[in-house]
Design a protein around this motif. Sequence first.
Motif, PDB file in Angstrom:
ATOM      1  N   ASN A 102      26.628  -5.900 -11.591  1.00  0.00           N
ATOM      2  CA  ASN A 102      25.996  -6.437 -10.386  1.00  0.00           C
ATOM      3  C   ASN A 102      26.322  -7.886 -10.058  1.00  0.00           C
ATOM      4  O   ASN A 102      25.964  -8.358  -8.977  1.00  0.00           O
ATOM      5  N   PRO A 156      20.485  -8.174  -5.257  1.00  0.00           N
ATOM      6  CA  PRO A 156      20.760  -8.470  -3.850  1.00  0.00           C
ATOM      7  C   PRO A 156      20.205  -9.832  -3.446  1.00  0.00           C
ATOM      8  O   PRO A 156      19.101 -10.210  -3.845  1.00  0.00           O
ATOM      9  N   ARG A 157      20.976 -10.579  -2.664  1.00  0.00           N
ATOM     10  CA  ARG A 157      20.594 -11.947  -2.305  1.00  0.00           C
ATOM     11  C   ARG A 157      19.240 -11.995  -1.599  1.00  0.00           C
ATOM     12  O   ARG A 157      18.471 -12.952  -1.783  1.00  0.00           O
TER      13      ARG A 157
END
Length: 356
Positions: free
Chosen positions: A38, A80-81
Amino acid sequence: MINFENIFNKNLYSHDRNFKNPFFLKNYIKINNHHYKNCKNFKKFINNFKIITSKKNKQIEDFPMLPVNIFKFHQLISVPRDKIVKEMNSSGTTSNNLSKIFLDKENSLNQKKTLCKIVENIIGKERLPMLIVEKKSIIHERKNFNAKVAAITGFSLFGKNYTYLIKEDNQIDYNELNKFLNQNKDKKFLIFGFTSQIYENLINKLSVRTIEGNFKKAILIHGGGWKKLEEKKINNSLFKKKIKEKLSKKNIFNYYGMIEQTGTIFFECKHGFFHTTIFSDIFIRDKNLNVLSHNKKGIIQLISLIPTSYPGHNILTEDIGLIAGEDNCKCGLKGKYFKVEGRIKQSEVRGCSDVR
């Protein structure tokens, strides 16, 4: 990914933190694979060095470690940002490059749970009146959520009725201090601060004749700020001696940790050693990055199961230390115990992240 509740339910200083056993290795492989899948930069780092992460019977010390400075030059995120809820920065004093650590809600919560379990082993579960050796305004500097703010915020979980010792002009606020001491007369209370601030204010500046009470039942927790004291030739032993003489204090707890592994801190026992817990491990490496045996001084490598939103699980620090032993410290705690001797020469000063 990892069943953290299973970890939190284990004995803090049990034999399970011996990282050769299946429990830690199994969980470490999970977290390492998570970051590999990731985090593009982490994957690139491993691939560039042709490091294989799935080899059977691999020992913890064989897994790839990131140099701590990498967080100053690359944004390393493993979720995820849009899941990031907090960004923390190191507190460098000689460079504009600060380490940036990105936390999602789960990682932030696990940091707090880890810190709580470790600190409760020292002070118990009761929240104590808390004297913070810092200015109150620092807590409101949310745009600069650095190591100092993170530490104060973290340790405030164990306090209540907070009082800040230092005024905005950097002088001791005797009115607030005496109010605090009178309100907590004959009670146990907590003092928290960075080592250099403790030394400057509670040892150098404090006028005992001006205070209306004493510190005999206080529990003092301190860390960081050692660079300033080393310049004054004040080591850990001398610091303890001076604080005991000035405040008649015995309950003094020094901790070691860094913002890149927030929550996974190490407390010093009464014999002067820091101890690993169920959440952490340590290795010492020479200049060629070979693992050193016990009682040999080298570069400290820290491992933690807690970082999940960023690959801070295996870090080569800029600190020098040695592992004194394992499972046989005279204090009775099991696991590895170690000393921190200072910084690598010509290494960048980390400000208040420079803790030991």
